[in-house]
Design an enzyme around this catalytic site. Structure first.
Site, PDB file in Angstrom:
ATOM      1  CG  ASP A   1      -1.039  -6.866   6.943  1.00 31.22           C
ATOM      2  OD1 ASP A   1      -2.041  -7.237   6.284  1.00 31.22           O
ATOM      3  OD2 ASP A   1      -0.982  -5.764   7.526  1.00 31.22           O
ATOM      4  CG  HIS A   2      -2.516  -9.145  10.798  1.00 29.42           C
ATOM      5  ND1 HIS A   2      -1.371  -8.382  10.647  1.00 29.42           N
ATOM      6  CD2 HIS A   2      -3.424  -8.357  11.433  1.00 29.42           C
ATOM      7  CE1 HIS A   2      -1.577  -7.196  11.186  1.00 29.42           C
ATOM      8  NE2 HIS A   2      -2.810  -7.152  11.659  1.00 29.42           N
TER       9      HIS A   2
ATOM     10  NE  ARG B   1       5.390  12.677 -19.427  1.00 30.46           N
ATOM     11  CZ  ARG B   1       4.311  12.941 -20.136  1.00 30.46           C
ATOM     12  NH1 ARG B   1       3.261  12.146 -20.063  1.00 30.46           N
ATOM     13  NH2 ARG B   1       4.269  13.990 -20.923  1.00 30.46           N
TER      14      ARG B   1
ATOM     15  CG  HIS C   1      -0.564   6.608 -18.308  1.00 31.98           C
ATOM     16  ND1 HIS C   1      -1.211   7.806 -18.155  1.00 31.98           N
ATOM     17  CD2 HIS C   1      -1.003   6.102 -19.489  1.00 31.98           C
ATOM     18  CE1 HIS C   1      -2.002   8.025 -19.201  1.00 31.98           C
ATOM     19  NE2 HIS C   1      -1.896   6.989 -20.017  1.00 31.98           N
ATOM     20  CG  ASN C   2       1.820   5.216 -13.409  1.00 30.14           C
ATOM     21  OD1 ASN C   2       0.621   5.078 -13.179  1.00 30.14           O
ATOM     22  ND2 ASN C   2       2.339   6.403 -13.669  1.00 30.14           N
TER      23      ASN C   2
ATOM     24  NE  ARG D   1      -8.222  -4.545   8.862  1.00 30.81           N
ATOM     25  CZ  ARG D   1      -7.249  -4.262   9.733  1.00 30.81           C
ATOM     26  NH1 ARG D   1      -6.714  -3.057   9.768  1.00 30.81           N
ATOM     27  NH2 ARG D   1      -6.822  -5.184  10.565  1.00 30.81           N
TER      28      ARG D   1
ATOM     29  NE  ARG E   1       1.733  11.135 -23.039  1.00 27.79           N
ATOM     30  CZ  ARG E   1       0.790  10.313 -23.490  1.00 27.79           C
ATOM     31  NH1 ARG E   1       1.037   9.484 -24.482  1.00 27.79           N
ATOM     32  NH2 ARG E   1      -0.416  10.317 -22.929  1.00 27.79           N
TER      33      ARG E   1
ATOM     34  N   GLY F   1       0.203   0.745   3.601  1.00 24.62           N
ATOM     35  CA  GLY F   1       1.481   0.459   4.259  1.00 24.62           C
ATOM     36  C   GLY F   1       2.325  -0.511   3.455  1.00 24.62           C
TER      37      GLY F   1
ATOM     38  CB  CYS G   1      -1.700  -4.447   4.112  1.00 26.01           C
ATOM     39  SG  CYS G   1      -1.766  -2.709   3.646  1.00 26.01           S
ATOM     40  N   GLY G   2      -4.424  -4.285   5.123  1.00 30.34           N
ATOM     41  CA  GLY G   2      -5.750  -3.788   5.475  1.00 30.34           C
ATOM     42  C   GLY G   2      -6.200  -2.665   4.565  1.00 30.34           C
TER      43      GLY G   2
HETATM   44  C1  RB5 Z   1      -3.010  -3.617  10.216  1.00 31.38           C
HETATM   45  O1  RB5 Z   1      -3.887  -3.346  11.257  1.00 31.38           O
HETATM   46  C2  RB5 Z   1      -3.019  -2.466   9.219  1.00 31.38           C
HETATM   47  O2  RB5 Z   1      -2.474  -1.324   9.790  1.00 31.38           O
HETATM   48  C3  RB5 Z   1      -2.269  -2.848   7.956  1.00 31.38           C
HETATM   49  O3  RB5 Z   1      -2.826  -3.979   7.398  1.00 31.38           O
HETATM   50  C4  RB5 Z   1      -2.275  -1.798   6.854  1.00 31.38           C
HETATM   51  O4  RB5 Z   1      -3.540  -1.319   6.593  1.00 31.38           O
HETATM   52  C5  RB5 Z   1      -1.270  -0.737   7.000  1.00 31.38           C
HETATM   53  O5  RB5 Z   1      -1.118   0.163   6.153  1.00 31.38           O
END
Ligand code: RB5
Length: 173
Positions: A8-9, A136, A98-99, A109, A132, A70, A65-66
């Site tokens: 994302d941004h 799993r 493992h995964n 960020r 194993r 998310g 993402c930040g």
């Molecule tokens: C964007 O502000 C922020 O919420 C997104 O990049 C991320 O960290 C969400 O989980």
């Protein structure tokens, strides 16, 4: 490898740098954006990278993402995706060993660039241990009606019924 990337941004700068490194290393990159700081919604980018991997258009995925959280949640909604949000090298290694993580999520960020570079190498170079862990990992995709009924029974009893890895698959503990 063919690697799908998306952000994302709040993650596109790292995503662009990662894409550049991947190309330098000889990988093919499918870049789903975003490409600038205009605010966008991270779920769309997590889904795109997840679907690219789940459908075999890409071998692996990388999302940013930040916070890494998310976009990892979004990628993990796609059936077949095992996306690990990581912020230090040992977790990146275990996510592979493992995964069998097929998507990795980074935070622009909260994580310094040098750490990202180290984790990127680990993610690309570390094999899955199998054995194993394969048994799993398979269970991660068993959450259908049968598994749900079993889990609800466990809730009623107040105790989990362990599946237990078959002995022949257990190497070192
Ligand atoms: C964007 O502000 C922020 O919420 C997104 O990049 C991320 O960290 C969400 O989980």
């Amino acid at each position: 490898m063919k690697i799908a990337v998306g952000a994302d941004h709040a993650g596109f700068e790292y995503k662009d740098r990662i894409a550049q490194i991947l190309r330098m290393k000889g990988h093919e990159v499918l870049d789903f954006g975003t490409h600038d700081a205009t605010p966008v919604d991270y779920p769309q980018y997590g889904y795109a990278v997840g679907e690219a991997v789940a459908t075999g258009r890409a071998d692996r995925g990388i999302v940013v993402c930040g916070s890494s959280l998310g976009i990892a949640m979004a990628a993990n909604k796609v059936p077949g995706i095992r996306c690990a949000p990581v912020d230090e090298p040992y977790s990146a290694e275990l996510a592979r060993r493992h995964n069998d993580a097929n998507v990795i999520a980074f935070s622009e960020r909260l994580t310094g660039w040098e750490m990202i570079e180290r984790m990127l190498d680990i993610y690309l170079e570390t094999p899955f241990d199998g054995g194993r862990h394969a048994y799993r990992v398979e269970q991660l995709f068993d959450f259908g009606d049968a598994q749900r009924a079993r889990t609800l029974k466990d809730l009623e009893r107040g105790e989990v019924t362990d599946a237990r890895t078959p002995k022949e698959l257990v190497g070192k503990p």
